[in-house]
Design a protein around this motif. Structure first.
Motif, PDB file in Angstrom:
ATOM      1  N   LEU A 218       0.777  -1.276  -0.280  1.00 58.51           N
ATOM      2  CA  LEU A 218      -0.019   0.016   0.137  1.00 58.51           C
ATOM      3  C   LEU A 218       0.932   1.202  -0.002  1.00 58.51           C
ATOM      4  O   LEU A 218       0.422   2.497   0.065  1.00 58.51           O
ATOM      5  N   HIS A 219       2.021   1.144   0.145  1.00 53.24           N
ATOM      6  CA  HIS A 219       3.064   2.288   0.096  1.00 53.24           C
ATOM      7  C   HIS A 219       2.875   3.414  -1.055  1.00 53.24           C
ATOM      8  O   HIS A 219       3.227   4.401  -0.999  1.00 53.24           O
ATOM      9  N   TRP A 220       2.356   2.862  -2.234  1.00 55.04           N
ATOM     10  CA  TRP A 220       2.218   3.593  -3.275  1.00 55.04           C
ATOM     11  C   TRP A 220       1.065   4.602  -3.061  1.00 55.04           C
ATOM     12  O   TRP A 220       0.933   5.690  -3.873  1.00 55.04           O
ATOM     13  N   ALA A 221       0.138   4.425  -2.174  1.00 49.93           N
ATOM     14  CA  ALA A 221      -1.261   5.067  -1.925  1.00 49.93           C
ATOM     15  C   ALA A 221      -0.799   6.559  -1.483  1.00 49.93           C
ATOM     16  O   ALA A 221      -1.755   7.370  -1.437  1.00 49.93           O
ATOM     17  N   VAL A 222       0.305   7.009  -1.060  1.00 47.36           N
ATOM     18  CA  VAL A 222       0.613   8.271  -0.462  1.00 47.36           C
ATOM     19  C   VAL A 222       1.319   8.939  -1.445  1.00 47.36           C
ATOM     20  O   VAL A 222       1.768  10.288  -1.215  1.00 47.36           O
ATOM     21  N   GLY A 223       1.561   8.587  -2.838  1.00 43.84           N
ATOM     22  CA  GLY A 223       2.052   9.322  -3.686  1.00 43.84           C
ATOM     23  C   GLY A 223       1.006  10.068  -4.600  1.00 43.84           C
ATOM     24  O   GLY A 223      -0.145   9.726  -4.632  1.00 43.84           O
ATOM     25  N   PRO A 224       1.423  10.849  -5.419  1.00 41.44           N
ATOM     26  CA  PRO A 224       0.607  11.585  -6.407  1.00 41.44           C
ATOM     27  C   PRO A 224      -0.083  10.766  -7.373  1.00 41.44           C
ATOM     28  O   PRO A 224       0.542   9.903  -7.783  1.00 41.44           O
ATOM     29  N   GLY A 225      -1.148  11.227  -7.820  1.00 43.26           N
ATOM     30  CA  GLY A 225      -1.706  10.571  -9.003  1.00 43.26           C
ATOM     31  C   GLY A 225      -1.981   8.998  -8.806  1.00 43.26           C
ATOM     32  O   GLY A 225      -2.139   8.372  -9.853  1.00 43.26           O
TER      33      GLY A 225
ATOM     34  N   SER B 204      -4.886   8.035  -6.674  1.00 40.45           N
ATOM     35  CA  SER B 204      -6.332   7.852  -6.199  1.00 40.45           C
ATOM     36  C   SER B 204      -7.084   6.957  -6.814  1.00 40.45           C
ATOM     37  O   SER B 204      -7.922   6.344  -6.331  1.00 40.45           O
ATOM     38  N   TRP B 205      -6.842   6.792  -8.127  1.00 42.92           N
ATOM     39  CA  TRP B 205      -7.773   5.948  -9.203  1.00 42.92           C
ATOM     40  C   TRP B 205      -7.675   4.556  -8.367  1.00 42.92           C
ATOM     41  O   TRP B 205      -8.774   3.913  -8.632  1.00 42.92           O
ATOM     42  N   ARG B 206      -6.571   4.255  -7.886  1.00 42.93           N
ATOM     43  CA  ARG B 206      -6.314   2.865  -7.478  1.00 42.93           C
ATOM     44  C   ARG B 206      -7.069   2.510  -6.154  1.00 42.93           C
ATOM     45  O   ARG B 206      -7.181   1.385  -5.836  1.00 42.93           O
ATOM     46  N   TYR B 207      -7.409   3.498  -5.406  1.00 42.35           N
ATOM     47  CA  TYR B 207      -8.233   3.592  -4.221  1.00 42.35           C
ATOM     48  C   TYR B 207      -9.528   2.690  -4.391  1.00 42.35           C
ATOM     49  O   TYR B 207     -10.039   2.159  -3.456  1.00 42.35           O
ATOM     50  N   ASN B 208     -10.126   2.705  -5.483  1.00 43.40           N
ATOM     51  CA  ASN B 208     -11.156   2.097  -5.771  1.00 43.40           C
ATOM     52  C   ASN B 208     -11.025   0.457  -5.806  1.00 43.40           C
ATOM     53  O   ASN B 208     -11.945  -0.154  -5.356  1.00 43.40           O
ATOM     54  N   TYR B 209      -9.970  -0.053  -5.699  1.00 43.10           N
ATOM     55  CA  TYR B 209      -9.574  -1.160  -5.556  1.00 43.10           C
ATOM     56  C   TYR B 209      -8.961  -2.021  -4.312  1.00 43.10           C
ATOM     57  O   TYR B 209      -8.741  -2.982  -4.135  1.00 43.10           O
ATOM     58  N   LEU B 210      -9.125  -0.977  -3.171  1.00 40.91           N
ATOM     59  CA  LEU B 210      -8.678  -1.363  -1.993  1.00 40.91           C
ATOM     60  C   LEU B 210      -9.792  -2.444  -1.461  1.00 40.91           C
ATOM     61  O   LEU B 210     -10.778  -2.104  -1.711  1.00 40.91           O
ATOM     62  N   ASP B 211      -9.490  -3.360  -0.577  1.00 39.67           N
ATOM     63  CA  ASP B 211     -10.268  -4.133  -0.005  1.00 39.67           C
ATOM     64  C   ASP B 211     -11.345  -3.776   0.908  1.00 39.67           C
ATOM     65  O   ASP B 211     -12.667  -4.139   0.754  1.00 39.67           O
ATOM     66  N   SER B 212     -11.246  -2.823   1.722  1.00 36.71           N
ATOM     67  CA  SER B 212     -12.283  -2.229   2.482  1.00 36.71           C
ATOM     68  C   SER B 212     -11.923  -0.871   3.051  1.00 36.71           C
ATOM     69  O   SER B 212     -10.866  -0.536   3.318  1.00 36.71           O
ATOM     70  N   TRP B 213     -12.881  -0.131   3.066  1.00 33.46           N
ATOM     71  CA  TRP B 213     -12.928   1.158   3.842  1.00 33.46           C
ATOM     72  C   TRP B 213     -13.970   1.304   4.826  1.00 33.46           C
ATOM     73  O   TRP B 213     -14.763   0.601   5.018  1.00 33.46           O
ATOM     74  N   GLY B 214     -13.442   2.225   5.948  1.00 30.44           N
ATOM     75  CA  GLY B 214     -14.335   2.572   7.041  1.00 30.44           C
ATOM     76  C   GLY B 214     -15.313   3.579   6.523  1.00 30.44           C
ATOM     77  O   GLY B 214     -15.272   4.273   5.476  1.00 30.44           O
ATOM     78  N   GLN B 215     -16.209   4.167   7.577  1.00 34.33           N
ATOM     79  CA  GLN B 215     -17.067   5.212   7.181  1.00 34.33           C
ATOM     80  C   GLN B 215     -16.457   6.386   7.248  1.00 34.33           C
ATOM     81  O   GLN B 215     -17.075   7.413   6.908  1.00 34.33           O
ATOM     82  N   GLY B 216     -15.463   6.865   8.109  1.00 34.03           N
ATOM     83  CA  GLY B 216     -14.682   8.264   8.068  1.00 34.03           C
ATOM     84  C   GLY B 216     -15.083   8.680   9.379  1.00 34.03           C
ATOM     85  O   GLY B 216     -16.151   8.599  10.011  1.00 34.03           O
ATOM     86  N   THR B 217     -14.107   9.516   9.826  1.00 30.82           N
ATOM     87  CA  THR B 217     -14.448  10.343  11.113  1.00 30.82           C
ATOM     88  C   THR B 217     -13.808  11.854  10.677  1.00 30.82           C
ATOM     89  O   THR B 217     -12.786  12.051   9.977  1.00 30.82           O
TER      90      THR B 217
END
Length: 135
Positions: A107-114, A116-129
């Motif tokens: 997941l280290h790539w996720a803090v780099g620019p450009g 975000s389109w890959r975030y759609n493929y992450l396994d699970s997300w929370g509801q946010g705070t």
């Protein structure tokens, strides 16, 4: 949601907050987990409007977005299956909804620019705070 964030709130500039993500009821892989945020910008909607803030892979491999290096610390309690984000010296631009995510791959790539389109493929997300930093 199987990933449950908490700890958000309103703070003044320079303040601190610690976010928690409870993954104790999550049955997927938590080999990689991360914190992401979504600023209150109407043009940035959906998962692709989020920004990777900090990720932790494996035992203790951490990566941070440049904007938070030196101020934020990601860590986890494997026994309790809780992911944390310690945020210090908060700035107004840190305002947003903070989400945690889990994935079985790197997941280290996720803090780099450009990326975000890959975030759609992450396994699970929370509801946010929500974190609000005011001057």
């Amino acid at each position: 949601a199987q990933l449950v964030e908490s700890g958000g709130g309103s703070v003044q500039v320079g303040g601190s907050l610690t976010l928690s993500c409870d993954a104790s009821r999550y049955r997927g892989s938590t080999s990689s987990m991360g914190w992401f945020r979504q600023a209150p910008d109407k043009e940035r909607v959906g998962i692709e409007g989020r920004e990777g803030v900090a990720v932790i892979e494996g035992a203790d491999s951490r990566s941070y977005a440049d904007s938070v290096k030196g101020r934020f610390t990601i860590y986890k309690d494997d026994n309790k299956k809780i992911l944390y984000l310690q945020m210090n010296n908060l700035k107004p631009e840190d305002t947003g909804v903070y989400y945690c995510a889990a994935d079985g791959s790197a997941l280290h790539w996720a803090v780099g620019p450009g990326t975000s389109w890959r975030y759609n493929y992450l396994d699970s997300w929370g509801q946010g705070t929500l974190v609000t930093v005011s001057s």
